[in-house]
Design an enzyme around this catalytic site. Sequence first.
Site, PDB file in Angstrom:
ATOM      1  N   SER A  56     -24.201 -46.639 -13.780  1.00  0.00           N
ATOM      2  CA  SER A  56     -23.420 -47.874 -13.777  1.00  0.00           C
ATOM      3  C   SER A  56     -22.947 -48.271 -15.165  1.00  0.00           C
ATOM      4  O   SER A  56     -22.048 -49.104 -15.302  1.00  0.00           O
ATOM      5  CB  SER A  56     -24.249 -49.018 -13.180  1.00  0.00           C
ATOM      6  OG  SER A  56     -24.524 -48.776 -11.819  1.00  0.00           O
ATOM      7  N   ASN A  97     -13.608 -66.403  -6.934  1.00  0.00           N
ATOM      8  CA  ASN A  97     -14.865 -65.910  -6.366  1.00  0.00           C
ATOM      9  C   ASN A  97     -15.594 -66.949  -5.518  1.00  0.00           C
ATOM     10  O   ASN A  97     -16.326 -66.597  -4.586  1.00  0.00           O
ATOM     11  CB  ASN A  97     -15.790 -65.411  -7.481  1.00  0.00           C
ATOM     12  CG  ASN A  97     -15.348 -64.059  -8.024  1.00  0.00           C
ATOM     13  OD1 ASN A  97     -14.428 -63.445  -7.489  1.00  0.00           O
ATOM     14  ND2 ASN A  97     -15.992 -63.611  -9.087  1.00  0.00           N
ATOM     15  N   LYS A 140      -9.011   2.809  -2.234  1.00  0.00           N
ATOM     16  CA  LYS A 140      -9.330   2.121  -0.989  1.00  0.00           C
ATOM     17  C   LYS A 140     -10.728   2.504  -0.527  1.00  0.00           C
ATOM     18  O   LYS A 140     -11.130   3.672  -0.595  1.00  0.00           O
ATOM     19  CB  LYS A 140      -8.295   2.490   0.065  1.00  0.00           C
ATOM     20  CG  LYS A 140      -8.385   1.731   1.378  1.00  0.00           C
ATOM     21  CD  LYS A 140      -7.186   2.076   2.260  1.00  0.00           C
ATOM     22  CE  LYS A 140      -7.167   1.285   3.548  1.00  0.00           C
ATOM     23  NZ  LYS A 140      -5.935   1.560   4.348  1.00  0.00           N
ATOM     24  N   THR A 170     -15.211 -58.456  -4.967  1.00  0.00           N
ATOM     25  CA  THR A 170     -16.159 -59.374  -5.584  1.00  0.00           C
ATOM     26  C   THR A 170     -17.574 -59.001  -5.150  1.00  0.00           C
ATOM     27  O   THR A 170     -17.845 -58.837  -3.959  1.00  0.00           O
ATOM     28  CB  THR A 170     -15.848 -60.818  -5.163  1.00  0.00           C
ATOM     29  OG1 THR A 170     -14.487 -61.105  -5.503  1.00  0.00           O
ATOM     30  CG2 THR A 170     -16.763 -61.801  -5.874  1.00  0.00           C
ATOM     31  N   CYS A 176      -5.561  -2.946   2.262  1.00  0.00           N
ATOM     32  CA  CYS A 176      -5.366  -3.026   3.710  1.00  0.00           C
ATOM     33  C   CYS A 176      -6.665  -3.193   4.505  1.00  0.00           C
ATOM     34  O   CYS A 176      -7.223  -4.265   4.576  1.00  0.00           O
ATOM     35  CB  CYS A 176      -4.575  -1.813   4.192  1.00  0.00           C
ATOM     36  SG  CYS A 176      -3.793  -2.104   5.812  1.00  0.00           S
ATOM     37  N   GLY A 194     -14.653 -61.343   9.605  1.00  0.00           N
ATOM     38  CA  GLY A 194     -13.665 -62.209   8.990  1.00  0.00           C
ATOM     39  C   GLY A 194     -12.287 -61.593   9.128  1.00  0.00           C
ATOM     40  O   GLY A 194     -12.064 -60.455   8.705  1.00  0.00           O
ATOM     41  N   VAL A 195     -11.363 -62.315   9.724  1.00  0.00           N
ATOM     42  CA  VAL A 195     -10.018 -61.800   9.997  1.00  0.00           C
ATOM     43  C   VAL A 195      -9.022 -62.559   9.122  1.00  0.00           C
ATOM     44  O   VAL A 195      -8.828 -63.765   9.291  1.00  0.00           O
ATOM     45  CB  VAL A 195      -9.651 -61.962  11.489  1.00  0.00           C
ATOM     46  CG1 VAL A 195      -8.270 -61.384  11.759  1.00  0.00           C
ATOM     47  CG2 VAL A 195     -10.706 -61.292  12.369  1.00  0.00           C
ATOM     48  N   GLU A 248       0.836  -1.203   0.000  1.00  0.00           N
ATOM     49  CA  GLU A 248       0.000   0.000   0.000  1.00  0.00           C
ATOM     50  C   GLU A 248       0.872   1.254   0.000  1.00  0.00           C
ATOM     51  O   GLU A 248       1.839   1.359   0.767  1.00  0.00           O
ATOM     52  CB  GLU A 248      -0.880  -0.042   1.246  1.00  0.00           C
ATOM     53  CG  GLU A 248      -1.767   1.157   1.471  1.00  0.00           C
ATOM     54  CD  GLU A 248      -2.552   1.044   2.773  1.00  0.00           C
ATOM     55  OE1 GLU A 248      -3.527   1.808   2.932  1.00  0.00           O
ATOM     56  OE2 GLU A 248      -2.194   0.197   3.621  1.00  0.00           O
ATOM     57  N   ASP A 282      -6.930 -54.482   6.019  1.00  0.00           N
ATOM     58  CA  ASP A 282      -8.295 -53.975   6.181  1.00  0.00           C
ATOM     59  C   ASP A 282      -9.034 -54.646   7.336  1.00  0.00           C
ATOM     60  O   ASP A 282      -9.665 -53.982   8.165  1.00  0.00           O
ATOM     61  CB  ASP A 282      -9.082 -54.158   4.882  1.00  0.00           C
ATOM     62  CG  ASP A 282      -8.571 -53.264   3.768  1.00  0.00           C
ATOM     63  OD1 ASP A 282      -7.840 -52.312   4.069  1.00  0.00           O
ATOM     64  OD2 ASP A 282      -8.899 -53.529   2.600  1.00  0.00           O
ATOM     65  N   TYR A 319      -8.519   5.102  13.701  1.00  0.00           N
ATOM     66  CA  TYR A 319      -8.526   4.714  15.116  1.00  0.00           C
ATOM     67  C   TYR A 319      -7.119   4.267  15.465  1.00  0.00           C
ATOM     68  O   TYR A 319      -6.308   3.947  14.592  1.00  0.00           O
ATOM     69  CB  TYR A 319      -9.529   3.595  15.363  1.00  0.00           C
ATOM     70  CG  TYR A 319      -9.293   2.358  14.515  1.00  0.00           C
ATOM     71  CD1 TYR A 319      -8.428   1.346  14.941  1.00  0.00           C
ATOM     72  CD2 TYR A 319      -9.923   2.198  13.278  1.00  0.00           C
ATOM     73  CE1 TYR A 319      -8.193   0.223  14.165  1.00  0.00           C
ATOM     74  CE2 TYR A 319      -9.700   1.080  12.499  1.00  0.00           C
ATOM     75  CZ  TYR A 319      -8.831   0.090  12.944  1.00  0.00           C
ATOM     76  OH  TYR A 319      -8.602  -1.011  12.170  1.00  0.00           O
TER      77      TYR A 319
END
Length: 690
Positions: free
Chosen positions: A672, A466, A129, A502, A185, A376-377, A60, A382, A135
């Site tokens: 789709s 699958n 501006k 799947t 500013c 399922g582990v 400025e 994941d 102030y």
Amino acid sequence: MSAHPHQNQHFLNLYNHDFARIAVGVPRCRIADPAFNAAETQKLIIDAAAGGASLVVFPELGLSAYTCDDLFHQRALLDGCEAALATVLDASKDLKIITIVGLPLRADHRLFNCAAVLYRGRILGIVPKTYLPNYGEFYEARQFNSGDDALSTEVSLLGQTVPFGSKLLFAPRDMPFFKIHVEICEDVWTPIPPSSFAALAGATVLVNLSASNITVGKSGYRHQLVSQQSARCLATYLYSSAGAGESSTDLAWDGQALIYENGDKLAESERFSDESHLIFADTDLERMSRERMRQTSFGQSVRVHAAQVSEFRTVDVELEVDREQALPLSRVVPRYPYVPADRTRRDDRCQEVYSIQVQALVQRLTSSGIKKLVLGVSGGLDSTHALLVAAEAMDRMGLPRTNILGYTMPGFATGARTLQQAHRLMTSIGCYAQEIDIRPSCQQMFKDLGHPFAEGKPQYDITFENVQAGERTNHLFRLANHQGALVLGTGDLSELALGWCTYGVGDHMSHYNVNASVPKTLIRHLVRWVAEAGHVSGDARQVLLDILDTEISPELVPASEDTGAVQSTEASIGAYDLQDFNLFYTLRYGFAPSKVAFLAHRAWSDKEVGAWPEEAHVLRNQFELAAIKRTLRIFVGRFFRGSQFKRTCVPNSPKVGSGGSLSPRGDWRMPSDSESVVWLADLDRVPEQV
């Protein structure tokens, strides 16, 4: 065949991917010495142009210095400022860069604090501006008038008739996403800055010429101010402030310059420098346009404020950007957009994602009245993370972890390592654990189908894979029925994006899935975070680290008899490091494949970006452009054609990040039966190497 060198250079030019290089200059100044100030400014303009910038912004009242006080009403100083502007204007004739400088300017028998927008010897416009601080240490209303009080919409200056006003937009015709607005500013410190309306009128690059003396804490507030204004306006914001040379009679100056893009800091200058200096940033203009298209409330705001928006005038300019040279992107592009590179931010991200997943699962169990989970582990990433989330959910609900019914179900290709890891994991977590051998039931299915494998012939086709995946899921759902439990899904966002699941089986279908909006690269860090953040100890920690070091594999086809190599997921669908990168920029911003490839090339050409010592694979993966293009082709083909039908019917799952999810209810909708032709055609524009 390699691309023609001309094509390579074209691909490497950031302007061809809707980026623009911009700069903010902070010149050393002398109070009431316009000639000196013009000379310092001119040096920085030349440097900015040499650096490839198309826009450079200065502080400025930079041609006069901000702290001239009542000297602003001296004709000699005002004449000197116009002469200084003429010097800068003349120097701009041979430079292809828009320059914005500050100076006091007379119009309609009044004095205005102005920004002059220059390009190649032409004054594009003068912006006064609007808000004058009066102030504290500021007395601007003593010398200047607000731009709102101006009578003229044009002024005669240096032999040119120039648009004048605070509602001007500057639009390079050859860069459709590049539209500039200037405020000064105090304008940005007000409840509704002029730049807010300018953004609604189409401005994507907001410029602030500031002086801004420094006091304790003010620098941090400037960051907040500029960051929030750029975020609210979905814009890039350039902020300058006065530096060395301004009067220290009662004030001090730090010369802080900032560039933010949609809330993200791109660049910041050194503060309290005694020398003239520049900062550069490459801003993604298309990103701003995409965000405005996506955020419908932005368009609604345009309608609500139509009266203010209609008051803006547009000044066109031909920027003459050289698109044939190689101008590589000078901007950090994280390799892992879903995973912060900074360790502290990464840990915070993991904590929040983990908390979202746990809270969502607790809510689902509470609302359903069901207190047991079937899972399922496999001994892979994941299902490991899903089990960790389930354990925390049980703890928060005051239920025993034995209410998690964990089943590992070895098939014809299950390796000893993953099977052992599955048992170790379930034992260390403290859930119910059982092993169910699915091979007998699969053999019955092969027999029913008349598949050669039932006769002992090793035909490892899609049916072979699958049948195993489907048999595991069939067991899980029947076990859940029998035990009065919910089947907890494990499939992640990356798998959904690539259709690497799947239809109707465990990585696709469940009663509830906590992982469906979490990409593979983030899953990896979530598991590591749980291991290292004190959530587990002893063998639990070690088995998590072992799982992290395990090859990602569906384990549906036996290992090679010749090499012993296991079935590799990434060998089929490409590295998840790249595929998650492709997913983020496609899903979150809708970028074309050629731009995604450009960004990926930048990300992986910097060997330091995203390289975390604790992740050895990160240091190993340095993808060349040919690999990037090849992997992106896989992504485009799988994402846009043939996989959406799987995403259309995914089970409920919490959305965890702003990077997007693929649930048709929570985020992503597409037909789709769409085609991928236009995306593949765009990808063909990418050279094989540069």
